[in-house]
Design a protein around this motif. Structure first.
Motif, PDB file in Angstrom:
ATOM      1  N   GLU A   1     -35.604 -31.643   5.990  1.00 38.79           N
ATOM      2  CA  GLU A   1     -35.000 -30.959   4.850  1.00 38.79           C
ATOM      3  C   GLU A   1     -33.967 -31.902   4.270  1.00 38.79           C
ATOM      4  O   GLU A   1     -33.212 -32.524   5.007  1.00 38.79           O
TER       5      GLU A   1
ATOM      6  N   LYS B   1     -36.992 -21.820  10.074  1.00 38.71           N
ATOM      7  CA  LYS B   1     -38.118 -22.739   9.882  1.00 38.71           C
ATOM      8  C   LYS B   1     -37.683 -24.186  10.103  1.00 38.71           C
ATOM      9  O   LYS B   1     -38.312 -24.934  10.867  1.00 38.71           O
ATOM     10  N   THR B   2     -36.605 -24.561   9.409  1.00 35.85           N
ATOM     11  CA  THR B   2     -36.096 -25.927   9.573  1.00 35.85           C
ATOM     12  C   THR B   2     -35.693 -26.180  11.019  1.00 35.85           C
ATOM     13  O   THR B   2     -35.988 -27.239  11.584  1.00 35.85           O
TER      14      THR B   2
ATOM     15  N   GLY C   1     -33.065 -18.928   6.025  1.00 39.04           N
ATOM     16  CA  GLY C   1     -32.314 -18.705   7.261  1.00 39.04           C
ATOM     17  C   GLY C   1     -33.150 -18.155   8.402  1.00 39.04           C
ATOM     18  O   GLY C   1     -32.623 -17.814   9.455  1.00 39.04           O
ATOM     19  N   ALA C   2     -34.472 -18.094   8.225  1.00 39.20           N
ATOM     20  CA  ALA C   2     -35.334 -17.518   9.260  1.00 39.20           C
ATOM     21  C   ALA C   2     -35.452 -18.441  10.476  1.00 39.20           C
ATOM     22  O   ALA C   2     -35.765 -17.990  11.574  1.00 39.20           O
TER      23      ALA C   2
ATOM     24  N   ALA D   1     -30.161 -19.842  16.669  1.00 43.35           N
ATOM     25  CA  ALA D   1     -30.974 -19.858  15.458  1.00 43.35           C
ATOM     26  C   ALA D   1     -32.429 -19.513  15.780  1.00 43.35           C
ATOM     27  O   ALA D   1     -33.134 -18.946  14.950  1.00 43.35           O
TER      28      ALA D   1
ATOM     29  N   ALA E   1     -38.261 -16.128   5.210  1.00 36.56           N
ATOM     30  CA  ALA E   1     -37.141 -16.072   4.274  1.00 36.56           C
ATOM     31  C   ALA E   1     -36.125 -17.163   4.588  1.00 36.56           C
ATOM     32  O   ALA E   1     -36.225 -17.844   5.607  1.00 36.56           O
TER      33      ALA E   1
HETATM   34  N1  LIG Z   1     -26.143 -27.182  11.206  1.00 34.78           N
HETATM   35  C1  LIG Z   1     -26.035 -25.851  11.386  1.00 34.78           C
HETATM   36  N2  LIG Z   1     -24.938 -25.323  11.955  1.00 34.78           N
HETATM   37  C2  LIG Z   1     -24.828 -23.994  12.147  1.00 34.78           C
HETATM   38  N3  LIG Z   1     -25.766 -23.110  11.824  1.00 34.78           N
HETATM   39  C3  LIG Z   1     -26.885 -23.571  11.257  1.00 34.78           C
HETATM   40  C4  LIG Z   1     -27.086 -24.969  11.000  1.00 34.78           C
HETATM   41  N4  LIG Z   1     -28.286 -25.141  10.423  1.00 34.78           N
HETATM   42  C5  LIG Z   1     -28.819 -23.907  10.329  1.00 34.78           C
HETATM   43  N5  LIG Z   1     -27.996 -22.957  10.824  1.00 34.78           N
HETATM   44  C6  LIG Z   1     -28.256 -21.516  10.903  1.00 34.78           C
HETATM   45  O1  LIG Z   1     -29.451 -21.323  11.632  1.00 34.78           O
HETATM   46  C7  LIG Z   1     -30.263 -20.338  11.013  1.00 34.78           C
HETATM   47  C8  LIG Z   1     -31.641 -20.902  10.721  1.00 34.78           C
HETATM   48  O2  LIG Z   1     -31.500 -21.944   9.754  1.00 34.78           O
HETATM   49  P1  LIG Z   1     -32.710 -22.814   9.227  1.00 34.78           P
HETATM   50  O3  LIG Z   1     -32.129 -23.946   8.484  1.00 34.78           O
HETATM   51  O4  LIG Z   1     -33.608 -23.101  10.346  1.00 34.78           O
HETATM   52  O5  LIG Z   1     -33.400 -21.800   8.223  1.00 34.78           O
HETATM   53  P2  LIG Z   1     -34.669 -22.026   7.271  1.00 34.78           P
HETATM   54  O6  LIG Z   1     -35.687 -21.036   7.663  1.00 34.78           O
HETATM   55  O7  LIG Z   1     -35.068 -23.425   7.236  1.00 34.78           O
HETATM   56  O8  LIG Z   1     -34.038 -21.587   5.864  1.00 34.78           O
HETATM   57  P3  LIG Z   1     -34.279 -22.195   4.388  1.00 34.78           P
HETATM   58  O9  LIG Z   1     -35.550 -21.623   3.900  1.00 34.78           O
HETATM   59  O10 LIG Z   1     -33.112 -21.660   3.612  1.00 34.78           O
HETATM   60  O11 LIG Z   1     -34.291 -23.668   4.504  1.00 34.78           O
HETATM   61  C9  LIG Z   1     -29.516 -19.873   9.789  1.00 34.78           C
HETATM   62  O12 LIG Z   1     -28.875 -18.656  10.085  1.00 34.78           O
HETATM   63  C10 LIG Z   1     -28.499 -20.959   9.533  1.00 34.78           C
HETATM   64  O13 LIG Z   1     -27.338 -20.405   9.006  1.00 34.78           O
END
Ligand SMILES: Nc1ncnc2c1ncn2[C@@H]1O[C@H](COP(=O)(O)OP(=O)(O)OP(=O)(O)O)[C@@H](O)[C@H]1O
Ligand SMILES: [Mg+2]
Lengths: 300, 236
Positions: free
Chosen positions: B84, B42-43, B39-40, B18, B37
């Motif tokens: 989150e 951030k979380t 899935g970038a 990720a 965006a």
């Molecule tokens: N628990 C998990 N198991 C598998 N893949 C995950 C998990 N959590 C996130 N991902 C993947 O890791 C990538 C980054 O996810 P993340 O949650 O960090 O995105 P984000 O930037 O916070 O998105 P959003 O703005 O939608 O919250 C994504 O492709 C997501 O599908």
């Protein structure tokens, strides 16, 4: 067998017997509930751990001639420490294992503690001194032994202390939060693993109290708590396995029902265990959350 | 001085990567926004900091390496993370949620003052202290999560989409509170936001993530002024 009812006595007398023996189930049920709340698993070794604690108390009182009132608090504290240590050493490695693993581990602990008690203290039946006077008092024609009153009082006191601990203290709050929301609790800096260990310690201490209350009534041997555990489990399921109040109410209901069954059903001695299982199955079928249950709040 | 520093941080969920080497710096006393965006990553970046996901690479907080440490020990160093999904302890009461935030503090007097400060920020809370948190609305739970994190008196506050699910007028209020926490209590803040416009207004600097790596970074007001950045990454 357990506080066998005497069919010659009246109904009120049976009910008093029932409440008193129910208090025993209630106290061990409280120990089961404490563990269940912490890790959503039944500790099948709870009864054998309590028996082990009780043997230690017996040894201190007979071999070293200590008085009951010094032995009692000391054994409670020792059991607490033992429970914490047990969690750290035995449960911690399987903390995240599937529930079946956990059950097998507690079953393993069951045979270990049962075997240890037999190995160290033997299988002879021992008398265990009662802290309460033997002479009964009479209330409206019903004879109540101090022993019975003591059992009831101790169970209610335990319940009250557990209630105060979980609702009024910071540590109690941290334990509740850790059990329900481990990740959120970690993010707030709570050492969740230690909270579980504390749960084991408390539960072992409550179990020790239960054992020391039962032993004067049933006489002490390594299998002391086995039937008690079954009825404690019945009580906990009946009251709602996560609910301390439920455990006590369930214990008393089970105690009274058993006394009545013992009085009015022929050959009831042989049916007692069956009766326990029937209650468990009925509750799980029709009211899995138990009579009292736990107030789960959800938005509708 | 850098309070938090990530160097080539890689994080995976199972075999799926990720984060592909994120490096960033959070200056002490600043507000840093992390944009990007869905899935970038951030979380995942915030989860990497508080040890909720396995990481490779270096993460230093206040000069100490924290990569690979257990979550609770990282929290104890003074990092509060509003995750989150808010992490609401729904069966506990509102007050108990706040008390849990302060559960490791040994200054009961200051804790009481902080609870009063929380009532000042969120007056509705005061009349609902005994209610289970499950009964709060989504936005109210978001406010409770922020308040609970404040009760920790952290040095670094990580906020994952504090505006999520809040009415626009409340969002403005929340960002004002975030700025106050930063300026009056000196708490360093790193916040993830979808609402780039409002985040860049409050932030000192910003990072834009794209598929698990930093695409653009800089001072918040410069990024906000740069039309090409706005168009291609921030969507406004
Ligand atoms: N628990 C998990 N198991 C598998 N893949 C995950 C998990 N959590 C996130 N991902 C993947 O890791 C990538 C980054 O996810 P993340 O949650 O960090 O995105 P984000 O930037 O916070 O998105 P959003 O703005 O939608 O919250 C994504 O492709 C997501 O599908
Ligand atoms: Mg996210």
């Amino acid at each position: 067998m357990l506080l066998s009812a005497n069919p010659l006595e009246g109904l009120e007398q049976q009910i008093v017997f029932g409440i008193a023996s129910g208090s025993i189930y209630a106290s061990l049920a409280l120990a089961l509930v404490l563990i269940y709340r912490a890790m959503e698993a039944i500790n099948f070794a709870q009864g054998e751990m309590a028996t082990f604690s009780t043997f230690i108390a017996w040894m201190l009182m007979t071999t070293f001639q200590w008085s009951f009132w010094i032995t009692f608090p000391l054994v409670v504290v020792l059991s607490f420490v033992g429970g914490v240590a047990l969690e750290r050493v035995v449960i911690r490695p399987v903390e995240r294992a599937p529930i079946l693993t956990m059950i097998l581990v507690t079953l393993g602990l069951f045979s270990i503690f049962n075997g240890l008690s037999g190995l160290i203290w033997g299988y002879t039946i021992r008398t265990f001194p009662s802290p309460f006077p033997v002479s009964p008092i009479s209330l409206g024609g019903v004879a109540i032994g101090f022993q019975d009153l003591g059992l009831i009082g101790v169970s209610l006191l335990l319940l009250f202390l557990i209630y105060l601990f979980f609702s009024r203290t910071k540590l109690g709050l941290m334990m509740r939060a850790s059990a329900l929301y481990p990740q959120s609790s970690r993010l707030l800096g709570v050492r969740v693993g230690w909270m579980l260990a504390l749960g084991w310690g408390l539960s072992a201490a409550v179990g020790a109290v239960s054992g020391m209350m039962v032993a004067p009534v049933l006489s002490l041997d390594p299998n002391l708590m086995q039937s008690v555990l079954l009825f404690a489990f019945t009580a906990a399921v009946l009251g709602g396995i996560e609910n301390p109040f439920g455990a006590v109410i369930g214990g008393i209901v089970v105690g009274v029902l058993l006394a009545l069954v013992g009085t009015y059903v022929p050959h009831a001695e042989d049916l007692r265990l069956v009766f326990g299982f029937i209650v468990i199955v009925l509750v799980l079928l029709f009211r899995p959350a138990g009579l009292v249950g736990r107030a789960h709040v959800t938005r509708v | 001085m850098a309070l938090l520093e990530l160097q080539d941080v890689v994080a995976s969920y199972g075999s799926r990567r990720a984060l592909h080497g994120v490096s960033l710096i959070v200056e002490e006393g600043s507000i840093v926004a992390m944009l990007g965006a869905n899935g970038a990553g951030k979380t995942t970046t915030l989860r990497a900091i508080t040890g909720l996901v396995k990481v490779q690479g270096a993460i230093r907080f206040d000069g100490r390496s924290i990569a690979g440490r257990p979550t609770e020990e990282i929290a104890r160093l003074g990092i509060a993370h509003v995750p989150e999904g808010r992490g609401t302890m729904s069966q506990l009461s509102v007050l108990e949620n706040l008390q849990m935030g302060a559960c490791l503090r040994r200054d009961p007097k200051a804790v009481r003052q902080d609870i009063d400060r929380v009532y000042g920020y969120f007056p509705w809370m005061k009349s609902r202290l005994e209610q289970p948190a499950a009964l709060l609305s989504g936005g109210e739970q978001q406010m409770l999560a922020i308040a609970r994190a404040m009760m920790m008196r952290p040095r670094l506050l990580l906020l994952d989409e504090p505006s999520l699910g809040l009415a626009p007028i409340v969002v403005r209020g929340i960002f004002k509170i975030i700025e106050t926490i930063n300026s009056e209590q000196g708490v360093t803040i790193m916040l993830v936001e979808q609402n780039a416009r409002i985040a860049l207004k409050s932030a000192d600097s910003a990072y834009v993530l794209e598929v698990g790596a930093v695409a653009v970074s800089g001072l918040a007001r410069e990024l906000a002024r740069d039309e090409s950045v706005r168009k291609s990454y921030l969507g406004y």
